[in-house]
Structures are given as C-alpha cells and as structure tokens.
Scaffold this active site. Structure first.
Site, mmCIF file in Angstrom:
data_model
loop_
_atom_site.group_PDB
_atom_site.id
_atom_site.type_symbol
_atom_site.label_atom_id
_atom_site.label_comp_id
_atom_site.label_asym_id
_atom_site.label_seq_id
_atom_site.Cartn_x
_atom_site.Cartn_y
_atom_site.Cartn_z
ATOM 1 N N HIS A 6 2.540 3.593 -9.135
ATOM 2 C CA HIS A 6 2.373 2.160 -9.408
ATOM 3 C C HIS A 6 3.609 1.600 -10.129
ATOM 4 O O HIS A 6 4.048 0.481 -9.860
ATOM 5 C CB HIS A 6 1.111 1.912 -10.231
ATOM 6 C CG HIS A 6 -0.149 2.238 -9.464
ATOM 7 N ND1 HIS A 6 -0.348 1.861 -8.157
ATOM 8 C CD2 HIS A 6 -1.269 2.925 -9.821
ATOM 9 C CE1 HIS A 6 -1.536 2.280 -7.748
ATOM 10 N NE2 HIS A 6 -2.110 2.943 -8.740
ATOM 11 N N LEU A 9 11.858 -20.161 -4.889
ATOM 12 C CA LEU A 9 10.837 -19.277 -4.321
ATOM 13 C C LEU A 9 9.527 -19.528 -5.049
ATOM 14 O O LEU A 9 9.522 -19.688 -6.275
ATOM 15 C CB LEU A 9 11.249 -17.796 -4.539
ATOM 16 C CG LEU A 9 10.233 -16.737 -4.121
ATOM 17 C CD1 LEU A 9 10.105 -16.690 -2.580
ATOM 18 C CD2 LEU A 9 10.616 -15.348 -4.635
ATOM 19 N N ARG A 65 -12.123 1.392 -8.689
ATOM 20 C CA ARG A 65 -11.305 2.555 -9.075
ATOM 21 C C ARG A 65 -11.653 2.962 -10.516
ATOM 22 O O ARG A 65 -12.231 2.171 -11.268
ATOM 23 C CB ARG A 65 -9.819 2.198 -8.977
ATOM 24 C CG ARG A 65 -9.419 1.936 -7.536
ATOM 25 C CD ARG A 65 -7.922 1.804 -7.375
ATOM 26 N NE ARG A 65 -7.612 1.580 -5.970
ATOM 27 C CZ ARG A 65 -6.442 1.789 -5.417
ATOM 28 N NH1 ARG A 65 -5.425 2.198 -6.140
ATOM 29 N NH2 ARG A 65 -6.247 1.574 -4.130
ATOM 30 N N ASP A 121 0.835 -1.208 0.000
ATOM 31 C CA ASP A 121 0.000 0.000 0.000
ATOM 32 C C ASP A 121 0.871 1.259 0.000
ATOM 33 O O ASP A 121 1.978 1.260 0.541
ATOM 34 C CB ASP A 121 -0.902 -0.017 1.245
ATOM 35 C CG ASP A 121 -2.072 0.942 1.114
ATOM 36 O OD1 ASP A 121 -2.319 1.440 -0.011
ATOM 37 O OD2 ASP A 121 -2.728 1.208 2.126
#
Ligand code: FPP
Length: 244
Positions: free
Chosen positions: A38, A132, A72, A21
């Site tokens: 972003h 991962l 949004r 965030d």
C-alpha cells in the site's frame, strides 16, 4: 483527442478513473508485508498525479478505499485510511502550489475524524486548482450513491439523465459535477468494475492491465491515454464514415 459529451468548464482534458489494484500481490511477490504494498501504491499515486496534466488528463479519479474494503481486517483498513490522511495533508501543502484541485467523493460520516479533517483541509487548500482535478474515492460505492440519489429523485419534476447526474454528484460531494468518465483503467490483472463510478462510466473506454498498481508509472499512464485516443467513441451513434 476525442472528448465525451459532458463538458465542465475549468478543467481541460479527459476524465480518467483508476482502479488501483494489486498492492497486496505486488508486496507478496517481493516478500514484503501488505502494508509495504500500500505504501508503494502511494508512490504510484504521486507519479500519476504528477504526469496527468502533461498527458491531457483534466480530471483523475482514484479508487482509494471502497465501501466494501470495510470487510478487511481493521488493521488494514486503518492503515489504508491513514495513508489517505497523510496523502491529503501533504496534498494541502504541495498540490495547491501545483494548481491541482483535490476533492473526495464517497461517504464521509464513517471516516475517522482525523481523516475527515484532512479531507476538509485538502479541499479548502486546493479549491482554486485548475491544472488538474484530482478526486479520491474514499468509502465509495457506486451502487450506494445511486440508491441515495434515487431517494432524492422523487423531488424532481422532470427526471432526466443530467438531473440524476447532478443528484449523484450532490450525494457524492462532487459539485459542480465532474464530466463523465472517458477512460477507466484497472491494474492488477482482474477485469471488473468493483462498484466504481457505474453511472458515470456508461460510455467510458475500458483498459485492463496486468501491471500491479505499485509498478504503474507515467509511461503506463501515457500508453493508456494513447490507446484511448485510438478508440472510436460512437456513444451509440454511427461513425461519420458510416453515415457518409
Ligand atoms: C488494491 O490493492 C488497492 C486498494 C485496496 C486501495 C488502493 C490504495 C492505495 C494505492 C493507497 C492509498 C491511496 C491514496 C490515494 C493515498 P489490494 O490490496 O486489493 O491488492 P491485491 O488484490 O493484490 O491484494
């Protein structure tokens, strides 16, 4: 390092979930448009993915696009999904060679076809990655996933937490199911879960930091994992010291 009770073979290390965030506020503070926030957020994603295996993370789940983000303006949702798409296309090339498996959890039917194709490509290209497991939550809502899993529950003869966890994984395209979340970190100064991994985080340790997501780096990730390692996880039981 202490581990949670649910172990999935293949990925050694803890499961860290990140609520990324603060992109918009970071952009505003730097006199930049939200879109630049972003884009800077994607740079931070690359930093944490690079650092994760080094700091003992085996599974990393990133909240890239919440189902509530559809509220949004269309221009912003399109930009966000486009960033996800480009990231996945690059992941299919780069992350496969770094032994990273990439999967996407959440609904797929509402994603633009180009994003759906990028999901397929990245998942297929990285399927053998074992250093991962990077999971991107895209059009993801924990409550919606729980509802959809609950609708399948009637077919189970003996519902257990584990069986329900498997149903949830099934509806989220997460097979085999990832281990429960060990540590959930939220950047950006707010202290809430925003419908992210509610079932899987039942015993997660929580860390909230004021750092805005585009500022988050490997040092912050390592500091969070160190803080996690200092916490005593009792899963509702007593600590060994209290029993002795
Ligand atoms: C919150 O910032 C963040 C998001 C809505 C999504 C996070 C997306 C990225 C980091 C980019 C794409 C991700 C990947 C994995 C390629 P906000 O806009 O709500 O910030 P604000 O609260 O400051 O307005």
């Amino acid at each position: 390092m202490k581990q949670s009770s649910l172990q999935v073979p293949g990925f050694a290390g803890i499961h860290v979930a990140l609520i990324m965030d603060g992109n918009g506020r970071w952009a505003e503070a730097h006199d930049l448009p939200r879109a630049a926030g972003h884009r800077a957020g994607v740079d931070a994603v690359r930093r944490v993915v690079e650092a994760a295996p080094r700091v003992g993370i085996g599974t990393l789940t990133l909240f890239a696009f919440s189902s509530d983000n559809w509220q949004r303006p269309p221009r912003e949702t399109a930009r966000l999904l486009n960033l996800v798409r480009s990231f996945l296309l690059q992941a299919a090339r780069d992350l496969a060679s770094r032994d990273v498996r990439v999967t996407v959890i959440g609904r797929r039917d509402r994603l633009p076809p180009a994003v759906q194709r990028a999901v397929d490509l990245a998942e297929r290209a990285t399927t053998w990655g074992r250093a991962l497991h990077l999971r991107l939550a895209v059009d993801y809502s924990a409550r919606e996933a729980i509802l959809r899993a609950a609708a399948r529950l009637a077919a189970l003869r003996a519902p257990t937490r584990e069986a329900f966890g498997r149903l949830l994984a099934e509806v989220d395209h997460d097979e085999p199911p990832a281990r429960d979340v060990d540590l959930l970190v939220r950047t950006g100064g707010e202290q809430r879960l925003s419908d992210f991994l509610l079932w899987e985080s039942a015993y997660a340790e929580l860390i909230f930091t004021d750092r805005m997501w585009p500022e988050f780096d490997a040092t912050d990730l390592e500091a969070a994992v160190r803080e996690f390692a200092r916490r005593e996880r009792r899963f509702g039981a007593l600590s060994p010291a209290a029993i002795a």
